[in-house]
Write a protein that holds these residues in place. Sequence first.
Motif, short mmCIF file in Angstrom:
data_model
loop_
_atom_site.label_atom_id
_atom_site.label_comp_id
_atom_site.label_asym_id
_atom_site.label_seq_id
_atom_site.Cartn_x
_atom_site.Cartn_y
_atom_site.Cartn_z
N PRO A 67 0.83 -1.22 0.00
CA PRO A 67 0.00 0.00 0.00
C PRO A 67 0.86 1.25 0.00
O PRO A 67 1.88 1.34 0.69
N ALA A 68 0.44 2.24 -0.78
CA ALA A 68 1.15 3.52 -0.83
C ALA A 68 0.82 4.34 0.41
O ALA A 68 -0.27 4.26 0.97
N ALA A 69 1.77 5.18 0.84
CA ALA A 69 1.57 6.04 1.99
C ALA A 69 2.31 7.35 1.78
O ALA A 69 3.48 7.35 1.39
N THR A 70 1.62 8.44 2.00
CA THR A 70 2.24 9.77 1.96
C THR A 70 1.85 10.47 3.26
O THR A 70 0.70 10.84 3.46
N VAL A 71 2.83 10.61 4.15
CA VAL A 71 2.57 11.12 5.50
C VAL A 71 3.47 12.31 5.79
O VAL A 71 4.47 12.54 5.10
N ALA A 72 3.11 13.05 6.82
CA ALA A 72 3.95 14.16 7.27
C ALA A 72 3.78 14.28 8.77
O ALA A 72 2.69 14.08 9.31
N GLY A 73 4.86 14.62 9.45
CA GLY A 73 4.77 14.78 10.89
C GLY A 73 6.11 15.17 11.48
O GLY A 73 7.12 15.31 10.78
#
Length: 506
Positions: A67-73
């Motif tokens: 699964p693709a994931a594009t996160v920020a934190g």
Amino acid sequence: MSDQKQAQPQAEPQDENRIIAERREKLARMREAGGVFPNDFRRAHAMGALTAEFGALDKPALEERKPAATVAGRMVLKRVMGKASFATLQDGSGRIQIYVTNDLTGEAAHEAFKHWDLGDIVGVSGTLFKTNKGELTVQASQLRLLTKSLRPLPEKFHGLSDQEVRYRQRYVDLIVNEASRKVFADRSRIVQSIRESMVAEGFLEVETPMMHSIPGGAAARPFKTHHNALDMELFLRIAPELYLKRLVVGGMERVFEINRNFRNEGMSTRHNPEFTMMEMYCAYETVEYMMDLTEKLVRNAARAARGTDQVTYQGNALDFGRPFARLPIPEAIRKYDPSSATVDLRDRKFLESRVKQLGGAVEGHHGWGSLQLMLFEAVAEKHLVAPTFVTEYPAEVSPLARRADRDPELVDRFELFIDAKEMANGFSELNDPEDQAARFLEQAQKKDAGDQEAMYYDADYIRALEYGLPPTAGAGIGVDRLVMILTDSPSIRDVILFPQMRPEVP
């Protein structure tokens, strides 16, 4: 166990300026290269949502689905290992691990990442997988530094333990203390529960002024301000009561307001000069209805925050599922003060003597009603741990409440106590304009005699009553104190995001 550990220890105070200077130097070099503080990265996934959707899948299942994931934190953990590195990012929904490698992320991006610091805000795109230890991880194909943090975070294992710093720098407290974030998430749920319960009861939410030409609706010292254009003194709201009852006069028969109030008084674990109340008024109802509704609102709030009627506050078990006790003031005094068991609790001479014995300050304007309340507060209030409605308040200390039909020296009023804290105050409203005018005059005389908390005479409110206020009941609930109870927080400052503080000493 996580696949990484913290990359740097917490700095000692004497080292903080050095660390800040080093980070400023890094930022200066980044500025020279261009592209600092970019705003073109678009997050597609919340970390909590990814964990909820994919956290239960095993390693082979994730490898098959990729699964693709594009996160920020914010980066809160980091471990660098030559050609590969791990880090943990945190957003508003949770945390997730990222895996950075020369092969997939790129050697240049990985090398830049090695110089980033804990506290930096990072954007990552890639695919999800699970490590050999079973931790859900984003294998980074793209990596961006979105915000450079110039100050070091508190050390992970000790967090931010200095209470004053926690209150003063709430932004840091929220970054490093999951418990604090949970308290304020629970607070939001409690307020939402109150709002939904009121709407379900047919009440209309309204907004009333926060700047008053005459402070009213409570016995309290106001904050003063000045309106330049009108060249007039104004007061910050101590309560919205008189405006809300004006609305009932106008035909808005069931109204409530979740409101900020301001009282220029002392500060303690239960008092902040700026606080939140929920006040409600309902035509054609009585104090009995208000007690029932208040009990329902508190019970619903407990279920919203805790998911149960059984709550523990500072070691005391509280049961919100049982009917709340109802206790008249004289009965409470006799129960907890044996010396008062057989005397007339309207005998001013006895009350004055007993209050003085207990260290209370008695003044000439105090009648038997004021002294009886002072005695109750001294001997009984501390024992009211279980939810308890206290009733039979003297008219002297209740200038806005309707006199009781059976005894005009008393009013139809209650206060709700939980863990010896006043949580709510309500009554059948005084709708006799002549009686209200007389009581305002009594308050004005007390103010002239030196009582700084006595009410002002409000001629416009009397005029509103002269148009006719239906039989009405009202109540106010202290939202901050209720949140304290339902989140097991010992101080009101723990449940107010930015409590009032003394100026910071340089």
